[in-house]
Scaffold this motif. Structure first.
Motif, short mmCIF file in Angstrom:
data_model
loop_
_atom_site.label_atom_id
_atom_site.label_comp_id
_atom_site.label_asym_id
_atom_site.label_seq_id
_atom_site.Cartn_x
_atom_site.Cartn_y
_atom_site.Cartn_z
N SER A 150 0.77 -1.55 0.14
CA SER A 150 0.42 0.10 0.43
C SER A 150 0.74 0.79 -0.35
O SER A 150 1.26 2.84 -0.50
N LYS A 151 2.05 1.29 1.36
CA LYS A 151 3.04 2.34 0.50
C LYS A 151 3.69 2.20 -0.87
O LYS A 151 3.60 3.62 -1.15
N VAL A 152 4.07 1.15 -1.49
CA VAL A 152 4.17 1.39 -2.71
C VAL A 152 3.69 2.13 -3.74
O VAL A 152 3.86 2.96 -4.18
N VAL A 153 2.72 1.64 -3.50
CA VAL A 153 1.16 1.86 -4.03
C VAL A 153 0.75 3.58 -4.05
O VAL A 153 0.51 3.98 -5.42
N SER A 154 0.43 3.97 -2.83
CA SER A 154 0.17 4.98 -2.63
C SER A 154 1.33 6.25 -3.45
O SER A 154 0.37 7.43 -2.71
N GLY A 155 2.71 6.19 -3.26
CA GLY A 155 3.32 7.08 -3.20
C GLY A 155 3.70 7.52 -2.78
O GLY A 155 4.82 8.55 -2.08
N VAL A 172 12.02 9.92 -2.41
CA VAL A 172 13.46 9.23 -1.95
C VAL A 172 13.88 9.83 -2.52
O VAL A 172 13.86 10.42 -3.70
N ASP A 173 15.82 9.58 -2.35
CA ASP A 173 16.59 10.44 -2.53
C ASP A 173 16.63 9.26 -4.44
O ASP A 173 17.23 8.46 -3.73
N GLN A 174 17.09 9.51 -5.73
CA GLN A 174 17.27 8.88 -6.44
C GLN A 174 18.06 8.71 -6.68
O GLN A 174 18.97 9.53 -7.77
N LYS A 175 19.01 7.78 -6.57
CA LYS A 175 20.53 8.03 -6.73
C LYS A 175 20.13 6.70 -7.41
O LYS A 175 19.93 5.25 -6.62
N MET A 176 20.57 6.62 -8.77
CA MET A 176 20.81 5.18 -9.54
C MET A 176 22.08 4.50 -9.67
O MET A 176 23.17 5.23 -10.07
#
Length: 71
Positions: free
Chosen positions: A48-53, A58-62
């Motif tokens: 639910s956390k993932v789907v709800s955004g 989040v800091d997006q360091k790929m």
């Protein structure tokens, strides 16, 4: 997300996982990554956390994943 569905399921090892299926009902577009939750409530909470955004900011360091080298 009309047509998409979120499914929690119990694995053979008695842990719980989840999958998010796309609008066509067959494409898996997100999973728990084989995390294995102790109970269905924990699996549903994380899904639910993932789907709800919840993690949208989040800091997006790929980076490429490099498995540990064997000695």
């Amino acid at each position: 997300m009309a047509g998409s569905r979120l499914v929690a399921y119990e694995r053979a090892d008695k842990t719980w996982g989840w999958r998010l299926f796309g609008d066509n009902g067959s494409d898996i577009i997100a999973t728990d990554g084989n995390q294995g939750y102790e109970n269905v409530a924990e699996a549903i909470e994380m899904a639910s956390k993932v789907v709800s955004g919840h993690y949208a900011n989040v800091d997006q360091k790929m980076q490429r994943y490099a498995p540990p080298k064997e000695s």
